[in-house]
Design a protein around this motif. Structure first.
Motif, PDB file in Angstrom:
ATOM      1  N   ALA A  23     -47.570 -37.275  20.359  1.00 46.52           N
ATOM      2  CA  ALA A  23     -46.593 -36.565  19.527  1.00 46.52           C
ATOM      3  C   ALA A  23     -47.216 -36.134  18.200  1.00 46.52           C
ATOM      4  O   ALA A  23     -46.929 -35.038  17.693  1.00 46.52           O
ATOM      5  N   TYR A  24     -48.091 -36.965  17.653  1.00 52.00           N
ATOM      6  CA  TYR A  24     -48.730 -36.651  16.366  1.00 52.00           C
ATOM      7  C   TYR A  24     -49.645 -35.437  16.498  1.00 52.00           C
ATOM      8  O   TYR A  24     -49.617 -34.531  15.660  1.00 52.00           O
ATOM      9  N   ILE A  28     -49.127 -31.823  14.606  1.00 50.51           N
ATOM     10  CA  ILE A  28     -50.164 -31.194  13.777  1.00 50.51           C
ATOM     11  C   ILE A  28     -50.438 -29.769  14.263  1.00 50.51           C
ATOM     12  O   ILE A  28     -50.546 -28.831  13.462  1.00 50.51           O
ATOM     13  N   GLU A  29     -50.515 -29.605  15.570  1.00 50.42           N
ATOM     14  CA  GLU A  29     -50.765 -28.283  16.130  1.00 50.42           C
ATOM     15  C   GLU A  29     -49.634 -27.317  15.769  1.00 50.42           C
ATOM     16  O   GLU A  29     -49.876 -26.155  15.409  1.00 50.42           O
ATOM     17  N   TRP A  30     -48.400 -27.783  15.842  1.00 48.76           N
ATOM     18  CA  TRP A  30     -47.244 -26.959  15.483  1.00 48.76           C
ATOM     19  C   TRP A  30     -47.300 -26.568  14.009  1.00 48.76           C
ATOM     20  O   TRP A  30     -47.036 -25.419  13.651  1.00 48.76           O
ATOM     21  N   GLN A  31     -47.680 -27.519  13.158  1.00 48.53           N
ATOM     22  CA  GLN A  31     -47.800 -27.230  11.727  1.00 48.53           C
ATOM     23  C   GLN A  31     -48.793 -26.083  11.478  1.00 48.53           C
ATOM     24  O   GLN A  31     -48.519 -25.154  10.718  1.00 48.53           O
ATOM     25  N   GLY A  38     -52.456 -26.853   4.611  1.00 47.70           N
ATOM     26  CA  GLY A  38     -53.211 -28.092   4.581  1.00 47.70           C
ATOM     27  C   GLY A  38     -52.361 -29.257   5.080  1.00 47.70           C
ATOM     28  O   GLY A  38     -51.132 -29.149   5.179  1.00 47.70           O
ATOM     29  N   LEU A  39     -53.024 -30.356   5.394  1.00 46.68           N
ATOM     30  CA  LEU A  39     -52.366 -31.529   5.979  1.00 46.68           C
ATOM     31  C   LEU A  39     -52.702 -32.779   5.183  1.00 46.68           C
ATOM     32  O   LEU A  39     -53.844 -32.970   4.763  1.00 46.68           O
ATOM     33  N   ILE A  62     -57.360 -38.911  13.811  1.00 50.75           N
ATOM     34  CA  ILE A  62     -56.614 -38.032  14.720  1.00 50.75           C
ATOM     35  C   ILE A  62     -56.323 -36.703  14.037  1.00 50.75           C
ATOM     36  O   ILE A  62     -56.499 -35.626  14.617  1.00 50.75           O
ATOM     37  N   CYS A  63     -55.882 -36.773  12.784  1.00 50.69           N
ATOM     38  CA  CYS A  63     -55.526 -35.564  12.051  1.00 50.69           C
ATOM     39  C   CYS A  63     -56.741 -34.655  11.873  1.00 50.69           C
ATOM     40  O   CYS A  63     -56.665 -33.448  12.116  1.00 50.69           O
TER      41      CYS A  63
END
Length: 293
Positions: A23-24, A28-31, A38-39, A62-63
């Motif tokens: 899910a994470y 992130i991909e959706w963001q 930026g993340l 992971i990010c």
């Protein structure tokens, strides 16, 4: 290094008490698809305070892996213990983060001299760009602009501040003290647009978890001098901003991510508990009005 635009203080999905990596990564991909600039993993919104070091290192890794250099990653790595902050900053650097988000030590309430020595000690052990995080509502200490200037002068790694006081006079003084080239970022979603007007570069945002296109679009419109569009987007987000803080962050935003189907569950770790039942229909109504769900 320049920080510009909207950075999402990423919420962390949990399933049965564990990090939900699938899910994470999808989140992130959706963001990124939505145009985020930026993340920021392992911040307050990401519930880093309830994670051990192994989990924080994993979340950051992971990010970084999922972002693949498409947008910068600023990893939460602060602590009220200088020794622990050094350990967490090493984790962030080893994971490949572009910068570390360094909160001012909470509870200890260090003097200005203590703050300088804290950040100098971290930089001596782990040299990487720092975003200093000033959030007195959680730390009990307000990093005044003149004291931030002391840190910036003593620690070349300190190249940005996340200013979460909501005080525009203080934000303006940051630019006055540190110069127009200093990276002033909002940490308060209610005041992003006016902060840009006094010299800010962007925001580390809660609401961009659920409205990344709107927040990044507002910043972009401002920089392109389309102030009417920027104002329209700010007004669109205003009621949702209020809803995101109807209870302690990250309770409403994670509940919203579950309502949107981006997270399987709105699962928290104690002492954070789920949104109160009477607030669920209120939150849902605001999200529907803004066409988030």
């Amino acid at each position: 290094m320049e920080f510009r635009g909207a950075f999402t203080a990423l919420s962390t999905p949990f399933t049965n008490g564990e990090i939900d990596e699938e899910a994470y990564r999808a989140f992130i991909e959706w963001q990124i698809e939505q145009g985020i600039d930026g993340l920021v993993p392992c911040g307050t919104t990401g519930e880093a305070a309830t994670m051990n070091h192994e989990e924080q290192g994993r979340i950051i890794s992971i990010c970084v892996d999922q972002a693949k250099g498409r947008v910068p990653v600023v990893a939460g790595a602060g602590s009220n213990s200088t020794k622990e902050a050094i350990q967490l900053t090493k984790l962030a650097k080893d994971a490949g983060a572009d910068a570390a988000l360094q909160i001012t030590p909470y509870y200890n309430k260090p003097t200005p001299g203590g703050l300088v020595e804290h950040f100098k000690a971290i930089a001596k052990e782990v040299s990487m760009p720092f975003v200093i995080y000033n959030v007195p509502g959680r730390t009990g200490l307000n990093l005044l602009p003149e004291h931030l200037k002391m840190i910036v002068d003593a620690v070349p790694e300190a190249i940005a501040v996340k200013e979460a006081t909501g005080d525009l006079n203080q934000a303006a003084q940051v630019i006055e003290q540190c110069g127009k080239d200093f990276n002033l970022l909002s940490g308060d979603d209610f005041t992003v647009l006016p902060l840009l007007a006094v010299g800010g570069r962007g925001v580390i945002s809660v609401i961009s978890n659920i409205m990344p296109a709107a927040m990044s679009g507002m910043c972009k419109a401002f920089f392109e001098k389309d102030h009417e569009k920027a104002l329209d987007l700010s007004l669109l987000m205003a009621p949702v901003n209020r809803a995101m803080f109807m209870e302690t962050n990250p309770i409403p935003v994670k509940t919203s991510l579950k309502m949107m189907g981006l997270f399987k569950e709105a699962e928290f770790r104690l002492p954070i508990v789920p949104l109160q039942q009477e607030n669920l229909p209120k939150l849902e109504a605001v999200l529907k009005e803004a066409k988030v769900i």
